[in-house]
Enzyme design. Structure first.
Site, PDB file in Angstrom:
ATOM      1  N   LYS A  13       0.866  -1.186   0.000  1.00 27.23           N
ATOM      2  CA  LYS A  13       0.000   0.000   0.000  1.00 27.23           C
ATOM      3  C   LYS A  13       0.890   1.219   0.000  1.00 27.23           C
ATOM      4  O   LYS A  13       2.019   1.176   0.506  1.00 27.23           O
ATOM      5  CB  LYS A  13      -0.861   0.028   1.266  1.00 27.23           C
ATOM      6  CG  LYS A  13      -2.107   0.877   1.129  1.00 27.23           C
ATOM      7  CD  LYS A  13      -3.253   0.058   0.595  1.00 27.23           C
ATOM      8  CE  LYS A  13      -4.437   0.915   0.257  1.00 27.23           C
ATOM      9  NZ  LYS A  13      -5.599   0.071  -0.049  1.00 27.23           N
ATOM     10  N   ASP A  26      -7.123   4.210  -4.357  1.00 24.45           N
ATOM     11  CA  ASP A  26      -7.734   4.087  -3.030  1.00 24.45           C
ATOM     12  C   ASP A  26      -8.323   5.489  -2.770  1.00 24.45           C
ATOM     13  O   ASP A  26      -8.583   6.226  -3.743  1.00 24.45           O
ATOM     14  CB  ASP A  26      -6.688   3.679  -1.965  1.00 24.45           C
ATOM     15  CG  ASP A  26      -7.321   3.249  -0.646  1.00 24.45           C
ATOM     16  OD1 ASP A  26      -7.803   2.112  -0.560  1.00 24.45           O
ATOM     17  OD2 ASP A  26      -7.368   4.056   0.308  1.00 24.45           O
TER      18      ASP A  26
HETATM   19  P1  NDP Z   1     -12.910   7.802  -2.600  1.00 24.48           P
HETATM   20  O1  NDP Z   1     -11.834   8.795  -2.423  1.00 24.48           O
HETATM   21  O2  NDP Z   1     -13.475   7.562  -3.942  1.00 24.48           O
HETATM   22  O3  NDP Z   1     -14.125   8.134  -1.617  1.00 24.48           O
HETATM   23  C1  NDP Z   1     -13.940   8.237  -0.257  1.00 24.48           C
HETATM   24  C2  NDP Z   1     -15.255   8.617   0.409  1.00 24.48           C
HETATM   25  O4  NDP Z   1     -15.123   8.485   1.816  1.00 24.48           O
HETATM   26  C3  NDP Z   1     -15.649  10.061   0.146  1.00 24.48           C
HETATM   27  O5  NDP Z   1     -17.039  10.170   0.182  1.00 24.48           O
HETATM   28  C4  NDP Z   1     -14.983  10.777   1.331  1.00 24.48           C
HETATM   29  O6  NDP Z   1     -15.593  12.011   1.644  1.00 24.48           O
HETATM   30  C5  NDP Z   1     -15.210   9.776   2.435  1.00 24.48           C
HETATM   31  N1  NDP Z   1     -14.147   9.904   3.434  1.00 24.48           N
HETATM   32  C6  NDP Z   1     -12.829   9.748   3.254  1.00 24.48           C
HETATM   33  N2  NDP Z   1     -12.145   9.974   4.376  1.00 24.48           N
HETATM   34  C7  NDP Z   1     -13.084  10.290   5.297  1.00 24.48           C
HETATM   35  C8  NDP Z   1     -13.005  10.622   6.657  1.00 24.48           C
HETATM   36  N3  NDP Z   1     -11.829  10.678   7.306  1.00 24.48           N
HETATM   37  N4  NDP Z   1     -14.185  10.861   7.310  1.00 24.48           N
HETATM   38  C9  NDP Z   1     -15.376  10.805   6.655  1.00 24.48           C
HETATM   39  N5  NDP Z   1     -15.495  10.496   5.354  1.00 24.48           N
HETATM   40  C10 NDP Z   1     -14.375  10.242   4.696  1.00 24.48           C
HETATM   41  O7  NDP Z   1     -12.331   6.428  -1.987  1.00 24.48           O
HETATM   42  P2  NDP Z   1     -12.839   4.941  -2.218  1.00 24.48           P
HETATM   43  O8  NDP Z   1     -14.303   4.910  -2.387  1.00 24.48           O
HETATM   44  O9  NDP Z   1     -11.969   4.328  -3.238  1.00 24.48           O
HETATM   45  O10 NDP Z   1     -12.438   4.275  -0.822  1.00 24.48           O
HETATM   46  C11 NDP Z   1     -13.339   4.191   0.276  1.00 24.48           C
HETATM   47  C12 NDP Z   1     -12.893   3.096   1.221  1.00 24.48           C
HETATM   48  O11 NDP Z   1     -12.861   1.835   0.520  1.00 24.48           O
HETATM   49  C13 NDP Z   1     -11.482   3.246   1.806  1.00 24.48           C
HETATM   50  O12 NDP Z   1     -11.469   2.691   3.105  1.00 24.48           O
HETATM   51  C14 NDP Z   1     -10.618   2.366   0.887  1.00 24.48           C
HETATM   52  O13 NDP Z   1      -9.439   1.944   1.523  1.00 24.48           O
HETATM   53  C15 NDP Z   1     -11.587   1.221   0.648  1.00 24.48           C
HETATM   54  N6  NDP Z   1     -11.341   0.388  -0.528  1.00 24.48           N
HETATM   55  C16 NDP Z   1     -11.231   0.958  -1.769  1.00 24.48           C
HETATM   56  C17 NDP Z   1     -11.042   0.148  -2.869  1.00 24.48           C
HETATM   57  C18 NDP Z   1     -11.000   0.691  -4.249  1.00 24.48           C
HETATM   58  O14 NDP Z   1     -10.897  -0.106  -5.179  1.00 24.48           O
HETATM   59  N7  NDP Z   1     -11.090   1.995  -4.470  1.00 24.48           N
HETATM   60  C19 NDP Z   1     -10.888  -1.311  -2.725  1.00 24.48           C
HETATM   61  C20 NDP Z   1     -11.109  -1.802  -1.386  1.00 24.48           C
HETATM   62  C21 NDP Z   1     -11.307  -0.955  -0.340  1.00 24.48           C
HETATM   63  P3  NDP Z   1     -14.858  13.393   1.193  1.00 24.48           P
HETATM   64  O15 NDP Z   1     -15.079  13.474  -0.282  1.00 24.48           O
HETATM   65  O16 NDP Z   1     -15.555  14.448   1.973  1.00 24.48           O
HETATM   66  O17 NDP Z   1     -13.421  13.249   1.555  1.00 24.48           O
HETATM   67  O1  2IT Z   2      -7.926  -1.646  -0.536  1.00 27.91           O
HETATM   68  C1  2IT Z   2      -7.900  -2.139  -1.685  1.00 27.91           C
HETATM   69  O2  2IT Z   2      -8.059  -3.344  -1.882  1.00 27.91           O
HETATM   70  C2  2IT Z   2      -7.685  -1.231  -2.815  1.00 27.91           C
HETATM   71  N1  2IT Z   2      -7.585  -0.031  -2.617  1.00 27.91           N
HETATM   72  C3  2IT Z   2      -7.555  -1.776  -4.209  1.00 27.91           C
HETATM   73  C4  2IT Z   2      -6.166  -2.286  -4.453  1.00 27.91           C
HETATM   74  C5  2IT Z   2      -5.883  -2.709  -5.871  1.00 27.91           C
HETATM   75  O3  2IT Z   2      -4.705  -3.031  -6.097  1.00 27.91           O
HETATM   76  O4  2IT Z   2      -6.773  -2.766  -6.717  1.00 27.91           O
END
Ligand code: NDP
Ligand code: 2IT
Length: 446
Positions: A126, A166
Site C-alpha cells: 500500500k 484508493d
Molecule cells: P474515494 O476517495 O473515492 O471516496 C472516499 C469517500 O469516503 C468520500 O465520500 C470521502 O468524503 C469519504 N471519506 C474519506 N475519508 C473520510 C473521513 N476521514 N471521514 C469521513 N469520510 C471520509 O475512496 P474509495 O471509495 O476508493 O475508498 C473508500 C474506502 O474503501 C477506503 O477505506 C478504501 O481503503 C476502501 N477500498 C477501496 C477500494 C477501491 O478499489 N477503491 C478497494 C477496497 C477498499 P470526502 O469526499 O468528503 O473526503
Molecule cells: O484496498 C484495496 O483493496 C484497494 N484499494 C484496491 C487495491 C488494488 O490493487 O486494486
C-alpha cells in the site's frame, strides 16, 4: 492462550508503539490466528506471524511540486511493500491529508490477507501521500502525480509492485501517474491497475469493489436462505466504493436511504434510485462538490451535518468511507434499529468494540478483507488481461468477480463456521493466513 497473545502483541508494540491503526489491525488478526497457529505443528514455533507483521520494505520520499500560484509545495510519499510470498506486491495508493505510516502499514497488512483470499497470485502493499487532491486544480493534481511517480517508478514494475487507486486516487490520478511512468521507463506495461479501458484497463474495475461488497452481503444472506432483495440499506461515503455499492443494491431491488462524505450524510427516505445516484456520481466525480448539494435537487431529503448514517433504521449497513467510522455505540444503535447485516466496503471501518457487538448479537458481519476484495480481485484480472494482451467483456469480468466472491465466502465458512453462527472474521483470517504462511515456509527464511 491470552498470555501468548498478549506477549506477542507486546513484542510487536515495542517496534510499532506509535502506530495505533497498525496495532489495531495486528491485534484483530492475532486473536484469531495465534490459537490456530499454536494448534498446528507446521506453523507453531516458526515466528511466522511476527515475520508477517514486519514489512519487507518501506520507502518514504519527498514529493516537491509547484502550485498554481507558483509556490513550491512539499509532501511526503510512501510505499509499504509488506509481503511478496504469493506474488508481486499489490495494493492501492491513498492521497489524503491524514496519510501516515501507521495507516499505510495497517492497509498493507490487511491487503496481504485480502489478496490471499482472492485466490489470485498477488502479494500485499500500500502507498500514498499526505496530499489532498480535493482542493487542488486539475493542473496541480497532474504535477503532483508526476512528481510522486518520478520517485516511485524506481520501486515498482509489472512483476515487482503494482499500485492502484484508493481514497483520493481514481481514474484521473492513475492516468497522470501511468503517463509519467511510461515516459520515464519508455515501457507500456501493466504497472498500475484501474487504468482507462482504452489504455489497458479492465471493464468492471471501477465498479468491482462496490459490486463485490454487495455480492458478498447477498452470499451471506443466501447462506441463511434469505436475500438482500427488498432490504433497506444505509451506506456511508459517496466515492468510488459507495457509488457502485449503491448501484448494485438498487439493481438487486434493495432501497438505499443514505450516502455521506466527510461533511455529513444525506437521508432520503424515498430511496436513492438510479437517477438520483447518477446525480451523485456527477456531483462527486465531475463537479467534485459536497454531498449536501443533493438537497438542492431533491429537497425532500435531509442533510445531517457532521454525522454518520448509523442512527437510521435499516436492515443492512455498508460502511464505504474510511477506517474507524463505526464505533461500538454506533454498532449498538444499528442493532437496536434492526440492522441484520454489515458488510465492510471500506478497510477496517468498524472499531474493535463494534465488531464485538456484531458477534455478540449474531449479526451477519463481513470484514473488509473478505467483502471488499472484489476491487483488488478485478485488478488481478486486469493484470491477467495485460499479460495476455487481450480483454474480456463486461459480462465475463462480472461473472469472474461473482465467482471470486462466492469462493471467498466458501473460504470463510471453512474456518469460521460454528454451530449456529459464522464468524466471517475468523474464517477470513485463517483461510488467508494458510496460503501466505505455506508459501513463506516453502521459500525459507528470506
Ligand atoms: P474515494 O476517495 O473515492 O471516496 C472516499 C469517500 O469516503 C468520500 O465520500 C470521502 O468524503 C469519504 N471519506 C474519506 N475519508 C473520510 C473521513 N476521514 N471521514 C469521513 N469520510 C471520509 O475512496 P474509495 O471509495 O476508493 O475508498 C473508500 C474506502 O474503501 C477506503 O477505506 C478504501 O481503503 C476502501 N477500498 C477501496 C477500494 C477501491 O478499489 N477503491 C478497494 C477496497 C477498499 P470526502 O469526499 O468528503 O473526503
Ligand atoms: O484496498 C484495496 O483493496 C484497494 N484499494 C484496491 C487495491 C488494488 O490493487 O486494486
Amino acid at each position: 492462550m491470552n498470555k501468548i497473545i498478549s506477549d506477542f502483541l507486546k513484542e510487536i508494540d515495542k517496534r510499532n508503539s506509535h502506530e495505533p491503526e497498525f496495532m489495531q489491525a495486528v491485534r484483530e488478526v492475532s486473536e484469531d490466528l495465534i490459537p490456530y497457529i499454536v494448534s498446528q505443528d507446521i506453523y507453531h514455533g516458526k515466528n511466522i506471524l511476527m515475520r508477517m507483521c514486519e514489512p519487507e520494505r518501506v520507502v518514504m520520499f519527498r514529493v516537491n511540486w509547484i502550485d498554481d500560484k507558483g509556490e513550491i509545495r512539499v509532501n511526503r510519499g510512501y510505499r509499504v511493500e509488506m509481503n511478496s510470498a504469493i506474488g508481486p506486491y499489490k495494493g492501492g495508493l491513498r492521497f489524503h491529508p491524514t496519510v501516515n505510516l501507521s495507516i499505510l502499514k495497517f492497509l498493507a497488512f490487511e491487503q496481504v490477507f485480502k489478496n490471499s483470499l482472492t485466490t489470485l497470485p498477488m502479494g500485499g502493499g500500500k502507498g500514498g501521500a499526505d496530499f489532498d487532491p480535493r482542493d487542488k486544480s486539475d493542473g496541480e493534481v497532474m504535477r503532483f502525480c508526476q512528481s510522486f511517480m518520478t520517485e516511485l517508478f524506481r520501486h515498482i514494475g509489472p512483476n515487482t509492485d503494482i499500485p492502484a487507486g484508493d481514497i483520493g486516487v481514481g481514474g484521473r490520478e492513475i492516468g497522470y501517474m501511468f503517463g509519467q511512468y511510461k515516459r520515464l521507463k519508455n515501457e507500456f506495461t501493466g504497472v498500475l491497475t484501474g487504468k482507462g479501458v482504452s489504455w489497458g484497463g479492465s471493464l468492471i474495475r471501477p465498479e468491482a469493489t462496490g459490486y463485490g461488497t454487495v455480492y458478498f452481503a447477498e452470499d451471506m444472506f443466501n447462506h441463511e436462505g434469505k436475500s438482500i432483495i427488498g432490504k433497506t440499506v444505509t451506506i456511508s461515503g459517496s466515492g468510488n466504493v459507495a457509488q457502485y455499492a449503491a448501484e448494485k443494491c438498487i439493481q438487486l431491488g434493495a432501497t438505499v436511504i443514505s450516502m455521506s462524505d466527510s461533511s455529513g450524510f444525506i437521508h432520503d427516505k424515498e430511496g436513492i434510485d438510479e437517477e438520483k445516484l447518477s446525480f451523485i456520481m456527477d456531483l462527486k466525480n465531475n463537479k467534485r462538490k459536497r454531498i449536501s448539494e443533493y438537497l438542492k435537487k431533491y429537497p425532500n431529503a435531509k442533510f445531517e451535518k457532521g454525522k454518520r448514517p448509523w442512527s437510521l433504521e435499516c436492515d443492512v449497513a455498508l460502511p464505504c468511507a474510511t477506517q474507524n467510522e463505526v464505533s461500538e455505540s454506533d454498532a449498538k444503535l444499528l442493532i437496536k434499529n434492526g440492522c441484520k447485516c454489515v458488510a465492510e466496503g471500506a478497510n477496517m471501518p468498524c472499531e474493535s468494540g463494534a465488531i464485538k457487538q456484531f458477534k455478540l448479537n449474531k449479526i451477519l458481519y463481513a470484514p473488509g478483507k473478505a467483502s471488499n476484495a472484489g476491487g483488488v480481485a478485478v485488478s488481478g484480472l486486469e493484470m491477467a488481461q495485460n499479460s495476455l494482451r487481450y480483454s474480456w467483456t463486461r459480462e465475463e469480468v462480472d461473472q469472474k468477480l461473482k465467482e471470486i466472491m462466492i469462493n471467498i465466502h466458501k473460504s470463510c465458512l471453512e474456518y469460521g463456521k460454528g454451530k449456529d453462527f459464522v464468524d466471517y472474521n475468523k474464517g477470513a483470517n485463517i483461510s488467508a493466513f494458510i496460503k501466505v504462511a505455506d508459501a513463506m515456509l516453502a521459500q525459507g527464511v528470506v
